[in-house]
Scaffold this active site. Structure first.
Site, PDB file in Angstrom:
ATOM      1  N   ASN A 187      -4.629  -5.374   2.298  1.00  0.00           N
ATOM      2  CA  ASN A 187      -4.833  -5.123   0.871  1.00  0.00           C
ATOM      3  C   ASN A 187      -4.315  -3.765   0.418  1.00  0.00           C
ATOM      4  O   ASN A 187      -3.986  -3.596  -0.755  1.00  0.00           O
ATOM      5  CB  ASN A 187      -6.331  -5.231   0.555  1.00  0.00           C
TER       6      ASN A 187
ATOM      7  N   TYR B  88       7.981  -0.696  -6.461  1.00  0.00           N
ATOM      8  CA  TYR B  88       6.840  -1.594  -6.368  1.00  0.00           C
ATOM      9  C   TYR B  88       7.293  -3.051  -6.381  1.00  0.00           C
ATOM     10  O   TYR B  88       6.892  -3.853  -5.530  1.00  0.00           O
ATOM     11  CB  TYR B  88       5.884  -1.326  -7.538  1.00  0.00           C
TER      12      TYR B  88
ATOM     13  N   LYS C   8       6.936  -5.528  -3.172  1.00  0.00           N
ATOM     14  CA  LYS C   8       5.998  -6.646  -3.295  1.00  0.00           C
ATOM     15  C   LYS C   8       6.708  -7.979  -3.077  1.00  0.00           C
ATOM     16  O   LYS C   8       6.121  -8.920  -2.533  1.00  0.00           O
ATOM     17  CB  LYS C   8       5.287  -6.599  -4.643  1.00  0.00           C
TER      18      LYS C   8
END
Length: 253
Positions: free
Chosen positions: A80, A144, A148
């Site tokens: 996470n 990002y 991702k």
């Protein structure tokens, strides 16, 4: 839930936000939970609250310690921890390197450490907190978005490679979630994410529903499915629509 009751669970980046919500839900379902965070005080606070075990430190390096803390077995690993790195192609090399290391390579290292035992015994569960940015993209955040996408691709690869050997993989892909990370996204987050933002608990609820239904892709925002389909069906139209958002963001800035 029978699938997690009594299980040894590790949640990284669990000092707050989605990670803390996941840790709380697993504990409530009867799991034994290791709470990991770079911030030792935050990890201890959450661990004390849920009756878990705090194992602070770099998420890339805690599998062995977490396994020992759980008595030798990690049944569920929640990758996470993440960083919301903004910027364009001109972002500093160090920004790109950190995003790649935390958002992708931490997952790779964890899987490398976990898989031998999971494959030997024929079961294990890997939960990857990705982001809708891993399916779509995010304006104003090239490091990002790119990493991702990488995290989602790695979760897919794990699932297709090892599912017949008992390894379950889940990729959680929310849009905006009311966390410190959302606050750090600035005007781009205000424009794209905040209008439909949900609570961290909603993400945990979506994961547990996905576990019950044995689903790989977990969409706490169901509308993301439609966006993903539209992106695949007509990439140029989708990119044009996203470019309109980019222009609105530039005008607002």
């Amino acid at each position: 839930m029978e699938a997690v009751q009594g299980a040894g669970v590790v949640v990284t980046g669990a000092g707050g936000g989605i990670g803390a919500a996941l840790a709380r839900r697993f504990a409530a379902e009867g799991a034994r939970v290791v709470v990991n965070d770079l911030d030792a005080d935050r990890a201890k606070t959450v661990a004390d609250e849920i009756g878990g075990i705090a194992v602070p430190g770099d998420a890339s390096e805690i599998v062995a310690e977490a396994r020992d803390a759980l008595g030798g077995t990690v049944d569920v690993y929640c990758a996470n921890a993440g960083v919301a790195s903004g910027g364009s192609e001109a972002a500093a090399e160090a920004v790109w390197a950190l995003a790649w290391d935390v958002n992708v390579m931490a997952h790779v290292r964890a899987a490398h450490a976990l898989l031998p035992h999971w494959l030997e015994r024929g079961r294990g569960r890997f939960v990857s907190t990705v982001s809708a940015a891993g399916l779509l993209t995010m304006i104003g955040a090239a490091p990002y978005s790119v990493t991702k996408h990488g995290a989602y691709a790695f979760a897919e690869w794990l699932s297709l490679t090892y599912r017949h050997r008992g390894v379950k993989v889940h990729a959680i892909c929310p849009q905006g979630v009311r966390t410190d990370m959302l606050e750090s996204t600035g005007t781009a987050g205000d424009l794209v994410l905040k209008p439909t933002a949900i609570e961290p608990k909603d993400v945990a609820d979506a994961l547990f529903k996905g576990i019950e239904e044995d689903r790989f892709l977990i969409l706490p925002h169901p509308e993301v499915s439609g966006y993903y389909e539209a992106r695949a069906a007509d990439p140029d139209r989708w990119l044009a629509n996203m470019n309109h958002l980019q222009q609105k963001w530039e005008a607002a800035g």
